[in-house]
Motif scaffolding. Structure first.
Motif, PDB file in Angstrom:
ATOM      1  N   HIS A  29       0.654  -1.206  -0.204  1.00  0.00           N
ATOM      2  CA  HIS A  29      -0.070   0.208  -0.066  1.00  0.00           C
ATOM      3  C   HIS A  29       0.713   1.372  -0.074  1.00  0.00           C
ATOM      4  O   HIS A  29       0.606   2.210  -0.675  1.00  0.00           O
ATOM      5  CB  HIS A  29      -1.032   0.018   1.252  1.00  0.00           C
ATOM      6  N   TYR A  30       2.098   1.098   0.699  1.00  0.00           N
ATOM      7  CA  TYR A  30       2.951   2.469   0.771  1.00  0.00           C
ATOM      8  C   TYR A  30       3.416   2.677  -0.663  1.00  0.00           C
ATOM      9  O   TYR A  30       3.463   3.856  -1.152  1.00  0.00           O
ATOM     10  CB  TYR A  30       4.119   2.184   1.635  1.00  0.00           C
ATOM     11  N   LEU A  74      -9.227   4.428   1.380  1.00  0.00           N
ATOM     12  CA  LEU A  74      -8.882   3.240   2.161  1.00  0.00           C
ATOM     13  C   LEU A  74     -10.000   2.545   2.325  1.00  0.00           C
ATOM     14  O   LEU A  74      -9.754   1.314   2.004  1.00  0.00           O
ATOM     15  CB  LEU A  74      -8.313   3.529   3.818  1.00  0.00           C
ATOM     16  N   LYS A  75     -11.336   3.087   2.182  1.00  0.00           N
ATOM     17  CA  LYS A  75     -12.564   2.255   2.026  1.00  0.00           C
ATOM     18  C   LYS A  75     -12.562   1.335   0.855  1.00  0.00           C
ATOM     19  O   LYS A  75     -13.015   0.399   0.795  1.00  0.00           O
ATOM     20  CB  LYS A  75     -13.778   3.209   2.372  1.00  0.00           C
ATOM     21  N   LEU A  80     -11.985  -3.495  -2.556  1.00  0.00           N
ATOM     22  CA  LEU A  80     -11.012  -4.246  -3.769  1.00  0.00           C
ATOM     23  C   LEU A  80     -10.241  -5.438  -3.236  1.00  0.00           C
ATOM     24  O   LEU A  80      -9.884  -6.301  -3.937  1.00  0.00           O
ATOM     25  CB  LEU A  80     -10.130  -3.481  -4.696  1.00  0.00           C
ATOM     26  N   PHE A  81      -9.565  -5.178  -2.087  1.00  0.00           N
ATOM     27  CA  PHE A  81      -8.520  -6.233  -1.568  1.00  0.00           C
ATOM     28  C   PHE A  81      -8.972  -6.472  -0.015  1.00  0.00           C
ATOM     29  O   PHE A  81      -8.642  -5.748   0.906  1.00  0.00           O
ATOM     30  CB  PHE A  81      -7.148  -5.594  -1.377  1.00  0.00           C
ATOM     31  N   PRO A  82      -9.949  -7.549   0.222  1.00  0.00           N
ATOM     32  CA  PRO A  82     -10.265  -7.879   1.438  1.00  0.00           C
ATOM     33  C   PRO A  82      -9.377  -8.134   2.527  1.00  0.00           C
ATOM     34  O   PRO A  82      -9.674  -7.950   3.605  1.00  0.00           O
ATOM     35  CB  PRO A  82     -11.506  -9.128   1.246  1.00  0.00           C
ATOM     36  N   ASN A  86      -8.284  -7.051   7.632  1.00  0.00           N
ATOM     37  CA  ASN A  86      -7.846  -7.606   8.879  1.00  0.00           C
ATOM     38  C   ASN A  86      -6.651  -6.713   9.360  1.00  0.00           C
ATOM     39  O   ASN A  86      -6.306  -7.261  10.491  1.00  0.00           O
ATOM     40  CB  ASN A  86      -7.467  -8.793   8.440  1.00  0.00           C
ATOM     41  N   ILE A  87      -6.311  -5.721   8.852  1.00  0.00           N
ATOM     42  CA  ILE A  87      -5.461  -4.795   9.462  1.00  0.00           C
ATOM     43  C   ILE A  87      -6.206  -3.858  10.207  1.00  0.00           C
ATOM     44  O   ILE A  87      -7.277  -3.155   9.901  1.00  0.00           O
ATOM     45  CB  ILE A  87      -4.486  -4.034   8.325  1.00  0.00           C
ATOM     46  N   TRP A  88      -5.432  -3.282  11.472  1.00  0.00           N
ATOM     47  CA  TRP A  88      -6.200  -2.290  12.092  1.00  0.00           C
ATOM     48  C   TRP A  88      -6.199  -1.047  11.214  1.00  0.00           C
ATOM     49  O   TRP A  88      -5.109  -0.438  10.757  1.00  0.00           O
ATOM     50  CB  TRP A  88      -5.293  -2.221  13.618  1.00  0.00           C
TER      51      TRP A  88
END
Length: 417
Positions: A29-30, A74-75, A80-82, A86-88
């Motif tokens: 993501h970065y 981010l939403k 797109l990538f479930p 799982n990440i806070w």
């Protein structure tokens, strides 16, 4: 006042897999967010009526990309990538804040006119930490109670509390760090009270410090501290291991195992150096109310033929630690211009040029004969006291303090690593 305590944590194998997966997803993501920013900069770096249609195709002009636009995306990323669900959520936001901070350091200079380097894409394994910005808060993702750290969506894990948390400080954030020898949690603590420095009229003991390669430091009272050179001690062993690594097939299990072994060697070198710096800083701070040091240009000195040795002793890191320790103990640390401190005579002020091989200061005007580093330390102290408005004798120091032998520092001249 902000301080950071680092503790080792003991996650189970399932938690290690989860945290490794978090680091990889945050790294991707970065890189994607950085690519967005670079693409926007490339398309909007000049006015549309001045772009070259040959070397710069004109397409749809994208909207400005910043932290707030990427945070709002981010939403969509989670849809797109479930796996990102799982990440806070706050850890993902801090990941974008890190990128935004690096981006602004590159584009906008600071007060001194300096800018940071261009942010780089992170390769696999280069993302080593993620952050929970709140601890022990009703809406926090991290809780530390009775030596157990409970992380949201990861679970509880024991913490090796090798020293207690200071009383009166509040836990602000927790950073989970992956190092060569395991996982750690770095806890940031805050206290509203800030130690006030000792008033200058109450300063009773002062010292000037001249750093070097032969002796790590020499004070204005003639005390010396032997230089600890952990990298020089380990470089032959490190070179052999790197030679063996070059013969391994990149990406194989043997390659990764040996790569981790080399990382542990570097980790030990850094820890030995850090421990030496803190011990030396604490000894100085406990004995003196004002410490004068040189404001050195470490980057410039590191480009000289002695660069490896200079980086090994790490003067800049030591001075930074000395300032941090001094703040907690209400001690003054004064930086002075290093120009001419070795050449000037501390007794009469005459110019006495020297080469690096000349280790003794011999003044042709006043016939003073002392060690060149001690002469420089006295000049450093004189400049610092003049800067803060205090008076000092030509010999250095306030009052009738006498020089102490090196044994008083706890060193006997034998280096141990």
């Amino acid at each position: 006042m902000l301080i950071t305590y680092c503790y080792r944590i003991k996650p189970n194998p399932e938690q290690v897999v989860i945290m490794d997966n978090w680091l990889e997803l945050l790294r991707r993501h970065y890189n994607y967010a950085l690519g967005q920013r670079l693409d926007w900069l490339r398309r909007t770096r000049c006015q549309i009526d001045r772009c070259s249609t040959v070397s710069q195709p004109i397409g749809e002009i994208p909207d400005k990309v910043d932290y707030y636009t990427q945070q709002s995306d981010l939403k969509q990323t989670k849809q797109l990538f479930p796996n990102y669900k799982n990440i806070w959520a706050e850890s993902q936001q801090v990941n974008l804040q890190r990128l935004d901070k690096a981006w602004k350091k590159w584009l906008f200079p600071d007060k001194s006119g300096k800018r940071g380097g261009r942010p780089k894409f992170k390769k696999s394994g280069q993302m080593r930490s993620f952050v929970f910005p709140r601890v022990n808060n009703p809406k926090a993702g991290a809780f530390l109670e009775n030596g157990v750290l409970r992380l949201s969506k990861i679970g509880p894990m024991p913490v090796i509390m090798h020293r207690p948390l200071p009383v009166g400080f509040n836990l602000k954030q927790a950073t989970i760090v992956k190092k060569a020898d395991g996982w750690y949690v770095c806890l940031s603590l805050e206290d509203d009270t800030v130690p006030s420095p000792l008033p200058l009229d109450e300063v009773k003991s002062t010292v000037g410090v001249d750093v070097g390669l032969k002796e790590f430091l020499t004070t204005s009272l003639g005390e010396t501290v032997p230089a600890s050179k952990p990298y020089r001690t380990a470089q032959n062993h490190l070179a052999r291991q790197q030679k063996f690594l070059s013969r391994k097939h990149k990406g194989s299990n043997g390659y990764k195992k040996l790569q981790n072994k080399i990382a542990r060697i570097h980790q030990r070198v850094g820890r030995v150096r850090e421990n030496f710096h803190y011990n030396t800083a604490h000894k100085l701070v406990k004995r003196y109310d004002l410490i004068a040091v040189e404001d050195l240009n470490i980057r410039g000195l590191a480009r000289t033929p002695l660069g490896k040795s200079i980086l090994d002793v790490a003067w800049g890191s030591f001075i930074h630690k000395l300032e941090a320790v001094a703040v907690k103990c209400s001690v003054h640390v004064v930086k002075v211009n290093p120009h001419g401190t070795t050449v000037d005579c501390s007794n009469c002020g005459a110019k006495v040029p020297k080469t690096l091989s000349m280790r003794t200061h011999e003044c042709h005007k006043c016939n003073a004969v002392i060690d060149r580093d001690e002469n420089a330390a006295r000049n450093i102290l004189q400049r610092a006291l003049n800067a803060v408005g205090l008076m000092v004798s030509a010999g250095g120091g306030l009052g009738d303090a006498q020089p102490m032998k090196p044994e008083a520092w706890g060193w006997n001249g034998v280096q141990t690593t």
